[in-house]
Write a protein that holds these residues in place. Sequence first.
Motif, PDB file in Angstrom:
ATOM      1  N   ILE A  90      55.118  39.660  25.690  1.00 49.53           N
ATOM      2  CA  ILE A  90      54.880  38.563  24.743  1.00 49.53           C
ATOM      3  C   ILE A  90      53.517  38.723  24.098  1.00 49.53           C
ATOM      4  N   ILE A  91      53.497  38.616  22.789  1.00 50.65           N
ATOM      5  CA  ILE A  91      52.235  38.626  22.044  1.00 50.65           C
ATOM      6  C   ILE A  91      51.751  37.191  21.845  1.00 50.65           C
ATOM      7  N   GLY A  92      52.639  36.311  21.400  1.00 48.44           N
ATOM      8  CA  GLY A  92      52.258  34.912  21.183  1.00 48.44           C
ATOM      9  C   GLY A  92      53.060  34.263  20.072  1.00 48.44           C
ATOM     10  N   GLU A  93      52.682  33.037  19.767  1.00 50.80           N
ATOM     11  CA  GLU A  93      53.372  32.251  18.746  1.00 50.80           C
ATOM     12  C   GLU A  93      53.117  32.817  17.352  1.00 50.80           C
ATOM     13  N   VAL A  94      54.143  32.724  16.508  1.00 49.69           N
ATOM     14  CA  VAL A  94      53.995  33.062  15.093  1.00 49.69           C
ATOM     15  C   VAL A  94      54.714  31.996  14.266  1.00 49.69           C
ATOM     16  N   PHE A  95      54.201  31.786  13.055  1.00 52.06           N
ATOM     17  CA  PHE A  95      54.735  30.753  12.170  1.00 52.06           C
ATOM     18  C   PHE A  95      54.895  31.293  10.763  1.00 52.06           C
ATOM     19  N   GLY A  96      55.810  30.721  10.034  1.00 49.98           N
ATOM     20  CA  GLY A  96      55.945  30.946   8.602  1.00 49.98           C
ATOM     21  C   GLY A  96      56.182  29.578   7.982  1.00 49.98           C
ATOM     22  N   LEU A  97      55.421  29.228   6.971  1.00 49.51           N
ATOM     23  CA  LEU A  97      55.491  27.888   6.397  1.00 49.51           C
ATOM     24  C   LEU A  97      55.558  27.967   4.885  1.00 49.51           C
ATOM     25  N   THR A  98      56.361  27.087   4.299  1.00 49.53           N
ATOM     26  CA  THR A  98      56.391  26.939   2.849  1.00 49.53           C
ATOM     27  C   THR A  98      56.673  25.481   2.505  1.00 49.53           C
ATOM     28  N   THR A  99      56.166  25.055   1.371  1.00 45.07           N
ATOM     29  CA  THR A  99      56.447  23.718   0.840  1.00 45.07           C
ATOM     30  C   THR A  99      56.919  23.903  -0.596  1.00 45.07           C
ATOM     31  N   GLN A 100      58.061  23.324  -0.897  1.00 45.21           N
ATOM     32  CA  GLN A 100      58.690  23.492  -2.210  1.00 45.21           C
ATOM     33  C   GLN A 100      58.921  22.129  -2.865  1.00 45.21           C
TER      34      GLN A 100
ATOM     35  N   GLY B  12      56.438  13.154   0.583  1.00 43.09           N
ATOM     36  CA  GLY B  12      56.641  12.347  -0.613  1.00 43.09           C
ATOM     37  C   GLY B  12      58.127  12.256  -0.906  1.00 43.09           C
ATOM     38  N   GLY B  13      58.474  12.065  -2.157  1.00 40.32           N
ATOM     39  CA  GLY B  13      59.874  11.918  -2.508  1.00 40.32           C
ATOM     40  C   GLY B  13      60.551  13.186  -2.981  1.00 40.32           C
ATOM     41  N   ASP B  14      59.769  14.191  -3.371  1.00 44.67           N
ATOM     42  CA  ASP B  14      60.406  15.343  -3.998  1.00 44.67           C
ATOM     43  C   ASP B  14      59.928  16.694  -3.470  1.00 44.67           C
ATOM     44  N   MET B  15      59.239  16.698  -2.342  1.00 47.15           N
ATOM     45  CA  MET B  15      58.785  17.958  -1.756  1.00 47.15           C
ATOM     46  C   MET B  15      59.381  18.121  -0.365  1.00 47.15           C
TER      47      MET B  15
ATOM     48  N   THR C 270      70.062  21.926  -2.144  1.00 46.22           N
ATOM     49  CA  THR C 270      70.608  22.887  -1.177  1.00 46.22           C
ATOM     50  C   THR C 270      70.009  24.264  -1.439  1.00 46.22           C
ATOM     51  N   SER C 271      69.944  24.651  -2.699  1.00 46.78           N
ATOM     52  CA  SER C 271      69.363  25.931  -3.072  1.00 46.78           C
ATOM     53  C   SER C 271      67.879  25.979  -2.710  1.00 46.78           C
ATOM     54  N   MET C 272      67.161  24.888  -2.960  1.00 43.35           N
ATOM     55  CA  MET C 272      65.740  24.831  -2.638  1.00 43.35           C
ATOM     56  C   MET C 272      65.526  25.019  -1.134  1.00 43.35           C
ATOM     57  N   LEU C 273      66.335  24.369  -0.308  1.00 48.61           N
ATOM     58  CA  LEU C 273      66.193  24.502   1.139  1.00 48.61           C
ATOM     59  C   LEU C 273      66.543  25.908   1.612  1.00 48.61           C
ATOM     60  N   HIS C 274      67.572  26.502   1.026  1.00 45.70           N
ATOM     61  CA  HIS C 274      67.935  27.879   1.374  1.00 45.70           C
ATOM     62  C   HIS C 274      66.779  28.824   1.050  1.00 45.70           C
ATOM     63  N   ASP C 275      66.237  28.694  -0.149  1.00 44.27           N
ATOM     64  CA  ASP C 275      65.114  29.539  -0.563  1.00 44.27           C
ATOM     65  C   ASP C 275      63.892  29.306   0.328  1.00 44.27           C
ATOM     66  N   SER C 276      63.660  28.061   0.699  1.00 47.60           N
ATOM     67  CA  SER C 276      62.523  27.730   1.563  1.00 47.60           C
ATOM     68  C   SER C 276      62.660  28.379   2.931  1.00 47.60           C
TER      69      SER C 276
ATOM     70  N   SER D 218      65.739  18.619 -12.231  1.00 43.18           N
ATOM     71  CA  SER D 218      66.545  18.656 -11.006  1.00 43.18           C
ATOM     72  C   SER D 218      66.533  17.301 -10.320  1.00 43.18           C
ATOM     73  N   ASN D 219      65.372  16.638 -10.345  1.00 39.46           N
ATOM     74  CA  ASN D 219      65.273  15.312  -9.725  1.00 39.46           C
ATOM     75  C   ASN D 219      66.155  14.297 -10.445  1.00 39.46           C
ATOM     76  N   ILE D 220      66.229  14.392 -11.760  1.00 39.25           N
ATOM     77  CA  ILE D 220      67.096  13.488 -12.528  1.00 39.25           C
ATOM     78  C   ILE D 220      68.554  13.737 -12.161  1.00 39.25           C
ATOM     79  N   GLY D 221      68.941  15.019 -12.115  1.00 34.87           N
ATOM     80  CA  GLY D 221      70.311  15.381 -11.726  1.00 34.87           C
ATOM     81  C   GLY D 221      70.627  14.910 -10.313  1.00 34.87           C
ATOM     82  N   ALA D 222      69.679  15.034  -9.411  1.00 33.71           N
ATOM     83  CA  ALA D 222      69.886  14.588  -8.030  1.00 33.71           C
ATOM     84  C   ALA D 222      70.062  13.082  -7.977  1.00 33.71           C
ATOM     85  N   GLY D 223      69.290  12.361  -8.788  1.00 36.50           N
ATOM     86  CA  GLY D 223      69.420  10.909  -8.837  1.00 36.50           C
ATOM     87  C   GLY D 223      70.793  10.484  -9.323  1.00 36.50           C
TER      88      GLY D 223
END
Length: 107
Positions: A19-29, A90-93, A53-59, A35-40
């Motif tokens: 074991i080497i240790g913990e590793v992380f990968g982080l992104t915020t989209q 927030g509401g859109d990230m 769905t696409s945003m979460l897949h890419d993230s 897109s927000n209007i369409g989602a509404g």
Amino acid sequence: MTEILVTTTENIPGQKYEIIGEVFGLTTQSKNVFSNIGAGLKNVVGGEIKAYTSMLHDSREKAIERLRQEAQSKGADAVVMMRFDSGAIGGDMQSVAAYGTAVKFID
């Protein structure tokens, strides 16, 4: 970059490792205003919001790539016990974290 094996399992069949240790990968989209209007509108009638769905897949893909980069920078051959965590900001990230344990193969 050498491909770093990423697995959700604790053990890799046929491999011994240290074991080497913990590793992380982080992104915020965030999605754009259109897109927000369409989602509404979709929220009113129901159904899948494909832009999100696409945003979460890419993230998730970005988070895994960053996880691999961090593992490689620590000299790892693989990451075991990989998991995801996500949450709204927030509401859109959306923030997505991939995390696991970096390991180095031994003979």
